[in-house]
Design a protein around this motif. Structure first.
Motif, PDB file in Angstrom:
ATOM      1  N   GLY A  75      -9.518   2.861   0.380  1.00 29.25           N
ATOM      2  CA  GLY A  75     -10.098   3.475  -0.843  1.00 29.25           C
ATOM      3  C   GLY A  75      -9.396   4.512  -1.436  1.00 29.25           C
ATOM      4  N   LEU A  76      -8.703   5.581  -0.532  1.00 25.42           N
ATOM      5  CA  LEU A  76      -7.823   6.568  -0.957  1.00 25.42           C
ATOM      6  C   LEU A  76      -6.508   5.992  -1.462  1.00 25.42           C
ATOM      7  CD1 LEU A  76      -7.381   9.674  -0.489  1.00 25.42           C
ATOM      8  CD2 LEU A  76      -6.505   9.345   1.659  1.00 25.42           C
ATOM      9  N   ASP A  77      -5.942   4.946  -0.839  1.00 22.70           N
ATOM     10  CA  ASP A  77      -4.781   4.337  -1.227  1.00 22.70           C
ATOM     11  C   ASP A  77      -4.830   4.059  -2.858  1.00 22.70           C
ATOM     12  OD1 ASP A  77      -2.093   3.151  -0.350  1.00 22.70           O
ATOM     13  OD2 ASP A  77      -2.934   1.849  -1.552  1.00 22.70           O
ATOM     14  N   ASN A  78      -6.201   3.259  -3.059  1.00 26.24           N
ATOM     15  CA  ASN A  78      -6.557   2.772  -4.487  1.00 26.24           C
ATOM     16  C   ASN A  78      -6.499   3.827  -5.391  1.00 26.24           C
ATOM     17  OD1 ASN A  78      -6.402   0.207  -3.577  1.00 26.24           O
ATOM     18  ND2 ASN A  78      -8.547  -0.088  -3.358  1.00 26.24           N
ATOM     19  N   GLU A  79      -6.956   5.111  -4.875  1.00 26.77           N
ATOM     20  CA  GLU A  79      -7.338   6.160  -5.740  1.00 26.77           C
ATOM     21  C   GLU A  79      -6.049   6.640  -6.146  1.00 26.77           C
ATOM     22  OE1 GLU A  79     -10.326   9.217  -4.417  1.00 26.77           O
ATOM     23  OE2 GLU A  79     -11.394   7.610  -3.688  1.00 26.77           O
ATOM     24  N   ILE A  80      -4.970   6.877  -5.248  1.00 16.60           N
ATOM     25  CA  ILE A  80      -3.743   7.455  -5.291  1.00 16.60           C
ATOM     26  C   ILE A  80      -2.947   6.581  -6.297  1.00 16.60           C
ATOM     27  CG2 ILE A  80      -1.483   8.006  -4.323  1.00 16.60           C
ATOM     28  CD1 ILE A  80      -3.204   8.880  -1.675  1.00 16.60           C
ATOM     29  N   GLU A  81      -2.815   5.343  -6.228  1.00 19.49           N
ATOM     30  CA  GLU A  81      -2.187   4.489  -7.173  1.00 19.49           C
ATOM     31  C   GLU A  81      -2.869   4.414  -8.465  1.00 19.49           C
ATOM     32  OE1 GLU A  81      -0.119  -0.087  -7.008  1.00 19.49           O
ATOM     33  OE2 GLU A  81      -1.949   0.118  -5.779  1.00 19.49           O
ATOM     34  N   GLN A  82      -3.897   4.574  -8.613  1.00 19.75           N
ATOM     35  CA  GLN A  82      -4.608   4.635 -10.013  1.00 19.75           C
ATOM     36  C   GLN A  82      -4.074   5.854 -10.669  1.00 19.75           C
ATOM     37  OE1 GLN A  82      -6.070   2.008 -11.380  1.00 19.75           O
ATOM     38  NE2 GLN A  82      -5.695   3.304 -13.270  1.00 19.75           N
ATOM     39  N   THR A  83      -4.161   6.907 -10.117  1.00 23.97           N
ATOM     40  CA  THR A  83      -3.637   8.050 -10.587  1.00 23.97           C
ATOM     41  C   THR A  83      -2.112   8.169 -10.845  1.00 23.97           C
ATOM     42  OG1 THR A  83      -5.218   9.403  -9.435  1.00 23.97           O
ATOM     43  CG2 THR A  83      -3.355  10.808 -10.104  1.00 23.97           C
ATOM     44  N   MET A  84      -1.224   7.611 -10.054  1.00 25.34           N
ATOM     45  CA  MET A  84      -0.034   7.432 -10.327  1.00 25.34           C
ATOM     46  C   MET A  84       0.201   6.241 -11.503  1.00 25.34           C
ATOM     47  SD  MET A  84       2.872   6.607  -7.606  1.00 25.34           S
ATOM     48  CE  MET A  84       2.529   4.918  -7.183  1.00 25.34           C
ATOM     49  N   MET A  85      -0.395   5.172 -11.511  1.00 22.37           N
ATOM     50  CA  MET A  85      -0.169   4.330 -12.611  1.00 22.37           C
ATOM     51  C   MET A  85      -0.443   4.967 -14.010  1.00 22.37           C
ATOM     52  SD  MET A  85       1.345   1.690 -11.162  1.00 22.37           S
ATOM     53  CE  MET A  85       1.063   0.498 -12.441  1.00 22.37           C
ATOM     54  N   ASN A  86      -1.584   5.764 -13.804  1.00 19.98           N
ATOM     55  CA  ASN A  86      -1.836   6.392 -15.260  1.00 19.98           C
ATOM     56  C   ASN A  86      -0.704   7.563 -15.742  1.00 19.98           C
ATOM     57  OD1 ASN A  86      -4.447   5.311 -14.956  1.00 19.98           O
ATOM     58  ND2 ASN A  86      -5.651   7.045 -14.268  1.00 19.98           N
TER      59      ASN A  86
ATOM     60  N   VAL B  58     -15.404   5.889  14.289  1.00 16.93           N
ATOM     61  CA  VAL B  58     -14.056   6.047  13.219  1.00 16.93           C
ATOM     62  C   VAL B  58     -13.495   4.819  13.014  1.00 16.93           C
ATOM     63  CG1 VAL B  58     -11.883   7.096  12.967  1.00 16.93           C
ATOM     64  CG2 VAL B  58     -13.941   8.616  13.880  1.00 16.93           C
ATOM     65  N   GLY B  59     -12.812   4.054  14.189  1.00 14.92           N
ATOM     66  CA  GLY B  59     -12.258   2.886  14.039  1.00 14.92           C
ATOM     67  C   GLY B  59     -12.768   1.647  13.344  1.00 14.92           C
ATOM     68  N   LYS B  60     -14.060   1.638  13.058  1.00 18.59           N
ATOM     69  CA  LYS B  60     -14.643   0.613  12.461  1.00 18.59           C
ATOM     70  C   LYS B  60     -14.458   0.833  10.879  1.00 18.59           C
ATOM     71  CE  LYS B  60     -19.458   1.801  13.039  1.00 18.59           C
ATOM     72  NZ  LYS B  60     -20.658   1.373  13.665  1.00 18.59           N
ATOM     73  N   GLN B  61     -14.112   2.168  10.667  1.00 20.04           N
ATOM     74  CA  GLN B  61     -14.244   2.224   9.012  1.00 20.04           C
ATOM     75  C   GLN B  61     -13.010   2.808   8.457  1.00 20.04           C
ATOM     76  OE1 GLN B  61     -17.930   4.683   7.853  1.00 20.04           O
ATOM     77  NE2 GLN B  61     -18.681   4.715  10.133  1.00 20.04           N
ATOM     78  N   ILE B  62     -12.029   3.241   9.514  1.00 18.45           N
ATOM     79  CA  ILE B  62     -11.035   3.865   9.062  1.00 18.45           C
ATOM     80  C   ILE B  62     -10.242   3.198   7.871  1.00 18.45           C
ATOM     81  CG2 ILE B  62      -9.331   3.024  10.835  1.00 18.45           C
ATOM     82  CD1 ILE B  62      -9.297   6.733   9.300  1.00 18.45           C
ATOM     83  N   ASN B  63      -9.901   1.821   8.238  1.00 16.49           N
ATOM     84  CA  ASN B  63      -8.927   0.917   7.262  1.00 16.49           C
ATOM     85  C   ASN B  63      -9.726   0.992   5.879  1.00 16.49           C
ATOM     86  OD1 ASN B  63      -7.049   0.634   8.707  1.00 16.49           O
ATOM     87  ND2 ASN B  63      -7.813  -1.194   9.663  1.00 16.49           N
ATOM     88  N   GLU B  64     -11.372   1.077   5.835  1.00 11.82           N
ATOM     89  CA  GLU B  64     -11.831   1.033   4.597  1.00 11.82           C
ATOM     90  C   GLU B  64     -11.527   2.134   3.752  1.00 11.82           C
ATOM     91  OE1 GLU B  64     -16.624   0.869   3.209  1.00 11.82           O
ATOM     92  OE2 GLU B  64     -15.891   0.208   5.092  1.00 11.82           O
ATOM     93  N   HIS B  65     -11.798   3.174   4.291  1.00  4.53           N
ATOM     94  CA  HIS B  65     -11.548   4.733   3.572  1.00  4.53           C
ATOM     95  C   HIS B  65     -10.359   4.932   3.279  1.00  4.53           C
ATOM     96  CE1 HIS B  65     -15.938   5.496   4.221  1.00  4.53           C
ATOM     97  NE2 HIS B  65     -15.869   5.156   5.746  1.00  4.53           N
ATOM     98  N   LEU B  66      -9.254   4.333   4.159  1.00  2.70           N
ATOM     99  CA  LEU B  66      -7.992   4.529   4.005  1.00  2.70           C
ATOM    100  C   LEU B  66      -7.647   3.629   2.617  1.00  2.70           C
ATOM    101  CD1 LEU B  66      -6.002   4.878   7.216  1.00  2.70           C
ATOM    102  CD2 LEU B  66      -6.408   6.595   5.755  1.00  2.70           C
TER     103      LEU B  66
ATOM    104  N   GLN C 152       0.851  -1.199   0.033  1.00  2.00           N
ATOM    105  CA  GLN C 152      -0.059   0.046   0.156  1.00  2.00           C
ATOM    106  C   GLN C 152       0.914   1.183  -0.262  1.00  2.00           C
ATOM    107  OE1 GLN C 152      -2.571  -0.729   3.232  1.00  2.00           O
ATOM    108  NE2 GLN C 152      -4.261  -0.633   1.936  1.00  2.00           N
ATOM    109  N   ILE C 153       0.577   2.222  -0.775  1.00  2.00           N
ATOM    110  CA  ILE C 153       1.199   3.468  -1.011  1.00  2.00           C
ATOM    111  C   ILE C 153       1.228   4.141   0.551  1.00  2.00           C
ATOM    112  CG2 ILE C 153       1.418   5.627  -2.190  1.00  2.00           C
ATOM    113  CD1 ILE C 153       0.099   4.359  -4.433  1.00  2.00           C
ATOM    114  N   LEU C 154       0.159   4.455   1.004  1.00  2.34           N
ATOM    115  CA  LEU C 154       0.128   5.121   2.419  1.00  2.34           C
ATOM    116  C   LEU C 154       0.538   4.419   3.459  1.00  2.34           C
ATOM    117  CD1 LEU C 154      -3.596   6.952   1.780  1.00  2.34           C
ATOM    118  CD2 LEU C 154      -1.094   7.693   1.270  1.00  2.34           C
TER     119      LEU C 154
END
Length: 134
Positions: free
Chosen positions: A108-119, A98-106, A83-85
């Protein structure tokens, strides 16, 4: 982000610019790291079919195909961290809103960043990158 991508890019750029096979010792001297680290990364790049090697006295390493056919994205994929982040070492409290959702949202953010970088990395090939060096 780990330090593998800059080392892999340094290796691949040296091989792109080379007129002959290069030794891992030569590359380690250019990168200013231990040759064992370079050999480990070369083994990984070989496994991903980005470099090839020849054994023996006159052996060394070269690109496995023309530099224009190697995207920077393919180099990144060969060495990318999980994971990038980064990944939390502890498991958050599932009773916390927050705790029950933080990893899911992080994630998702990690996937978005990686897709932008890969593009971006996918639009540049190694030959184009090598033109930056005189």
């Amino acid at each position: 982000m780990n330090g593998r991508f800059p080392i892999a890019m340094h290796i691949m750029t040296l091989l792109c610019k080379a007129d002959s096979l290069l030794s891992s010792d030569y590359m380690a001297g250019s990168i200013n790291v231990n040759p064992a680290l370079v050999r480990k990364e070369l083994s990984n790049l070989n496994k991903h079919q980005l470099v090839t090697s020849r054994e023996g006295k006159n052996g060394g390493y070269s690109l496995s195909k023309p530099a224009r056919e190697i995207s920077l994205a393919s180099i990144y994929k060969a060495v990318k961290p999980n994971q990038i982040l980064g990944q939390a070492k502890n498991e958050p409290n599932p009773a916390c809103p927050v705790g029950k959702q933080i990893n899911e949202h992080l994630n998702g953010l990690d996937n978005e960043i990686e897709q932008t970088m890969m593009n971006k990395l996918g639009t540049t090939n190694l030959a184009e990158f090598c033109k930056k060096f005189n």
